[in-house]
Design a protein around this motif. Sequence first.
Motif, mmCIF file in Angstrom:
data_model
loop_
_atom_site.group_PDB
_atom_site.id
_atom_site.type_symbol
_atom_site.label_atom_id
_atom_site.label_comp_id
_atom_site.label_asym_id
_atom_site.label_seq_id
_atom_site.Cartn_x
_atom_site.Cartn_y
_atom_site.Cartn_z
ATOM 1 N N GLY A 267 0.769 -1.288 0.133
ATOM 2 C CA GLY A 267 0.003 -0.081 -0.004
ATOM 3 C C GLY A 267 0.841 1.154 0.188
ATOM 4 O O GLY A 267 1.998 1.267 -0.023
ATOM 5 N N THR A 268 0.358 2.278 0.219
ATOM 6 C CA THR A 268 0.954 3.620 0.069
ATOM 7 C C THR A 268 0.983 3.999 1.659
ATOM 8 O O THR A 268 0.056 4.153 2.306
ATOM 9 N N ARG A 269 2.284 4.713 1.993
ATOM 10 C CA ARG A 269 2.269 5.236 3.233
ATOM 11 C C ARG A 269 2.673 6.641 2.881
ATOM 12 O O ARG A 269 3.503 7.061 2.020
ATOM 13 N N TRP A 270 2.196 7.511 4.082
ATOM 14 C CA TRP A 270 2.679 8.950 4.109
ATOM 15 C C TRP A 270 3.172 9.135 5.293
ATOM 16 O O TRP A 270 2.833 8.964 6.337
ATOM 17 N N ARG A 271 4.302 9.775 5.065
ATOM 18 C CA ARG A 271 5.122 10.292 6.366
ATOM 19 C C ARG A 271 4.879 11.705 6.798
ATOM 20 O O ARG A 271 4.920 12.843 6.028
ATOM 21 N N VAL A 272 4.441 11.759 8.134
ATOM 22 C CA VAL A 272 4.111 13.083 8.551
ATOM 23 C C VAL A 272 4.886 13.536 9.941
ATOM 24 O O VAL A 272 5.425 12.507 10.635
ATOM 25 N N PRO A 273 4.928 14.553 10.019
ATOM 26 C CA PRO A 273 5.951 14.897 11.557
ATOM 27 C C PRO A 273 5.152 14.323 12.617
ATOM 28 O O PRO A 273 3.818 14.338 12.791
ATOM 29 N N ALA A 274 5.873 13.871 13.439
ATOM 30 C CA ALA A 274 5.573 13.339 14.846
ATOM 31 C C ALA A 274 4.536 13.989 15.599
ATOM 32 O O ALA A 274 3.633 13.659 16.121
ATOM 33 N N ILE B 247 -11.183 22.728 10.356
ATOM 34 C CA ILE B 247 -10.327 21.512 11.002
ATOM 35 C C ILE B 247 -11.511 20.305 10.563
ATOM 36 O O ILE B 247 -12.501 20.222 10.841
ATOM 37 N N ARG B 248 -10.942 19.314 10.240
ATOM 38 C CA ARG B 248 -11.231 17.917 10.208
ATOM 39 C C ARG B 248 -10.254 16.828 10.979
ATOM 40 O O ARG B 248 -9.090 16.913 10.704
ATOM 41 N N PHE B 249 -10.720 16.106 11.721
ATOM 42 C CA PHE B 249 -9.831 15.042 12.453
ATOM 43 C C PHE B 249 -10.333 13.782 11.601
ATOM 44 O O PHE B 249 -11.365 13.193 11.418
ATOM 45 N N GLN B 250 -8.998 13.072 11.440
ATOM 46 C CA GLN B 250 -9.069 11.923 10.430
ATOM 47 C C GLN B 250 -8.386 10.884 11.291
ATOM 48 O O GLN B 250 -7.188 10.951 11.636
ATOM 49 N N GLN B 251 -9.113 9.590 11.538
ATOM 50 C CA GLN B 251 -8.401 8.516 12.031
ATOM 51 C C GLN B 251 -7.118 7.948 11.187
ATOM 52 O O GLN B 251 -7.508 7.897 9.861
ATOM 53 N N VAL B 252 -6.397 7.671 11.867
ATOM 54 C CA VAL B 252 -5.048 6.938 11.089
ATOM 55 C C VAL B 252 -4.828 5.601 11.765
ATOM 56 O O VAL B 252 -4.828 5.357 12.741
ATOM 57 N N GLY C 69 -5.758 5.556 6.325
ATOM 58 C CA GLY C 69 -6.305 6.896 6.667
ATOM 59 C C GLY C 69 -6.216 8.138 6.092
ATOM 60 O O GLY C 69 -7.014 9.056 6.038
ATOM 61 N N LEU C 70 -5.137 8.671 5.277
ATOM 62 C CA LEU C 70 -4.711 9.441 4.448
ATOM 63 C C LEU C 70 -4.821 8.975 3.118
ATOM 64 O O LEU C 70 -4.394 7.855 2.708
ATOM 65 N N GLU D 261 -4.391 15.542 1.479
ATOM 66 C CA GLU D 261 -4.634 16.446 2.544
ATOM 67 C C GLU D 261 -3.625 17.615 2.886
ATOM 68 O O GLU D 261 -2.340 17.165 2.725
ATOM 69 N N THR D 262 -4.158 18.541 3.656
ATOM 70 C CA THR D 262 -3.387 19.519 4.135
ATOM 71 C C THR D 262 -3.332 19.151 5.723
ATOM 72 O O THR D 262 -4.153 19.160 6.388
ATOM 73 N N ILE D 263 -2.038 18.758 6.355
ATOM 74 C CA ILE D 263 -1.936 18.285 7.808
ATOM 75 C C ILE D 263 -1.517 19.606 8.402
ATOM 76 O O ILE D 263 -0.790 20.350 8.205
ATOM 77 N N VAL D 264 -2.299 19.548 9.863
ATOM 78 C CA VAL D 264 -1.931 20.519 10.783
ATOM 79 C C VAL D 264 -0.770 19.888 11.473
ATOM 80 O O VAL D 264 -0.772 18.951 12.287
ATOM 81 N N THR D 265 0.398 20.683 11.387
ATOM 82 C CA THR D 265 1.848 20.103 11.961
ATOM 83 C C THR D 265 1.852 20.094 13.639
ATOM 84 O O THR D 265 2.600 19.300 14.179
ATOM 85 N N GLN D 266 1.090 20.967 13.897
ATOM 86 C CA GLN D 266 1.159 21.087 15.659
ATOM 87 C C GLN D 266 -0.061 21.514 16.059
ATOM 88 O O GLN D 266 -0.427 22.604 16.683
#
Length: 92
Positions: free
Chosen positions: A13-20, A41-46, A61-62, A66-71
């Motif tokens: 599958g496809t994986r997306w790397r996001v900041p911790a 704002i939308r919260f997405q289960q991952v 889940g992604l 998407e535009t991710i909120v980093t903090q």
Amino acid sequence: MFVYVTFNIAPSGTRWRVPATAVIFDTQGTRVATIGVGNTIRFQQVTLGRDFGTSIDIQAGLHGHETIVTQPTVSLQEGQVVTPLASKGASK
């Protein structure tokens, strides 16, 4: 007695790397905050994959657009209108 074993391991599958810092762990599960239609704002289960310390692979889940909120902060609410700012490391 011993044996030699070979495992063929490949990503599935496809994986997306996001900041911790973007991953939210709370009573509602493991989520990331995304910016939806109308800058809301939308919260997405991952589902998490490998943890690299400063970043985490998201296995499910992604979709990648998407535009991710980093903090995200605890004060963010589903549907709240925000003004997104590009992070310093984001490419234009």
